[in-house]
Scaffold this active site. Structure first.
Site, short mmCIF file in Angstrom:
data_model
loop_
_atom_site.label_atom_id
_atom_site.label_comp_id
_atom_site.label_asym_id
_atom_site.label_seq_id
_atom_site.Cartn_x
_atom_site.Cartn_y
_atom_site.Cartn_z
CB CYS A 49 -1.40 8.00 3.02
SG CYS A 49 -1.72 8.11 1.69
NE ARG A 89 -5.84 9.45 2.52
CZ ARG A 89 -6.59 8.13 3.28
NH1 ARG A 89 -6.65 8.74 4.22
NH2 ARG A 89 -5.83 6.89 3.21
#
Lengths: 288, 144
Positions: free
Chosen positions: A246, A251
């Site tokens: 990410c 994430r």
């Protein structure tokens, strides 16, 4: 095993527990440690699950000087302070659909602390069910946690690994928003120092925004629903060596958890250097 | 008297739950976005400038963590309450503001605490730049 979790058909259903399970184990503090890890760093202070301790990804898990995680000595020290032994079942929960909870779990895995779970639905589900919250910070006897070996090789990818992966045309999953993936957004507005010189994605990466793995109530989608997204749409498959990334690897730790534990992928790594490294790196190819 | 950590948190939570100057300012001269909903928080600061560079009206919209949203409410309250000019806003010191918000509560999240202030400064710079180019105040951002 919780029936609610069992019914969702995961490869490793024991990696999740329900809010009910946590409620039943609040006082099992000799064996279970509940850990809250949030994006919103003050949430724990205004109320948390009774007997839960807080782990802050910035202050507890990051090295303050090197872009890396804490070293084995500091991990052992952190475990000792939180009253955790190598045998303790650690149950993570947090805000933002357990985004930071899975990130903390991933860091624990670097140190081989395998006895880890995530509370399905996270903090919001606990709150919405009207369950008990407290501001009381628990204190547990310090433990003698042996200094572990840290093994990054199995679940963490570095830039060189991604380069090698590219040459082999290995599957990559970019879990950022479509705007970041397309290159429309170079960085967070007003914070160019956290961005990248170039916008786009690593060549060949599929785009599956991380939060697609959860339902509106914050719980994970069923294995069938997840397979439809990651295999049906993104073209991943269980036997492959997959790398997720990410912006800084937070994430993508969520997606890493989904692929590794819920869908049972043996070889999935999180590239925590992610776009803040790749987007700035000399001679790193990109696609838009 | 300075507040302890719990007092600082209580102030932040109070601002978070009862934000000052929250909402869209329809006739704003500038609407400046800042931050990211994916990381910490995001805000849009609306500024309407009056005579002699005085701020006529301010507001913000946004979403995110307690620190970013509460500190934005706090900086707007400060600027309005103390009647700062644009130049005075640009001169505001980030470290002083973090002290005002509460350094113990903010901890390492100084960026979240200064999101509102940095976005406000960006809004002022944009207004000044647009004014320079246009020879007058910028058009209201919300009418575009």
């Amino acid at each position: 095993m919780d029936q609610e979790i069992q019914q969702k058909g995961y490869a490793n259903p024991e990696s999740l527990v329900t809010t009910e399970w946590v409620a039943e184990h609040l006082n099992d503090t000799d064996n279970v440690r509940i850990v809250e890890s949030d994006e919103d760093v003050l949430l724990y202070d205004i109320g948390h699950i009774p007997n839960a301790v807080k782990i802050d990804w910035v202050e507890d898990l990051n090295d303050p000087l090197v872009r890396d995680y804490l070293d084995p000595e500091h991990f052992a020290q952190l475990m000792s302070e939180k009253g955790i032994t190598p045998d303790t079942t650690v149950v993570f929960y947090g805000d933002k659909n357990n985004w930071w909870a899975t990130y903390a779990l991933w860091v624990f895995q670097l140190f081989g602390h395998d006895n880890v779970r995530v509370m399905d639905g996270g903090r919001i589900k606990w709150e919405q069910e009207g369950r008990e919250m407290t501001q009381e910070v628990p204190s547990f006897p310090r433990t003698d946690y042996p200094v572990p070996q840290r093994d990054d090789s199995k679940i963490r990818a570095f830039k060189e690994d991604v380069m090698e992966h590219l040459e082999k045309r290995g599957p990559l999953v970019d879990v950022r928003s479509p705007g970041e993936y397309s290159g429309e957004l170079l960085h967070m507005p007003d914070y160019p120092q956290e961005g990248a010189l170039r916008g786009g994605h690593i060549p060949g990466a599929a785009n599956v925004p991380w939060a697609r793995a959860v339902r509106e109530d914050g719980t994970f989608k069923s294995a069938d629903e997840l397979r439809e997204i990651y295999e049906g749409e993104a073209g991943l498959s269980e036997g492959e060596d997959v790398i997720a990334y990410c912006r800084i690897g937070e994430r993508s730790s969520h997606t890493w958890f989904v692929l590794k534990y819920l869908l049972g992928y043996d070889n999935v790594r999180n590239y925590d250097g992610s776009w803040t490294e790749w987007g700035n790196a000399v001679r790193a190819p990109i696609e838009r | 008297m300075s507040l302890d950590r719990q007092g600082q948190i209580a102030t932040l939570v109070e601002h978070y739950q009862n934000p000052r100057y929250k909402g869209i300012l329809e006739d704003a001269d500038v609407a400046m976005p800042g931050g990211s909903p994916e990381c910490g928080g995001s805000v849009v600061i609306y500024v309407k400038v009056g005579k002699e560079g005085r701020i006529d009206a301010l507001s913000f919209t946004g979403e995110g963590d307690i620190i970013s949203q509460a500190a934005t409410s706090m900086i707007l309250e400060q600027v309005q309450g103390e009647g700062h000019t644009m130049d005075e806003i640009l001169a505001l010191d980030y470290e002083d503001f973090v002290d005002r918000v509460g350094r113990e509560a903010v901890g390492s999240r100084t960026r979240n605490a200064t999101l509102g202030l940095s976005t406000l400064k960006s809004a002022v710079r944009k207004y000044q730049k647009d004014s320079l180019h246009n020879g007058s105040a910028a058009e209201p951002a919300c009418s575009r």
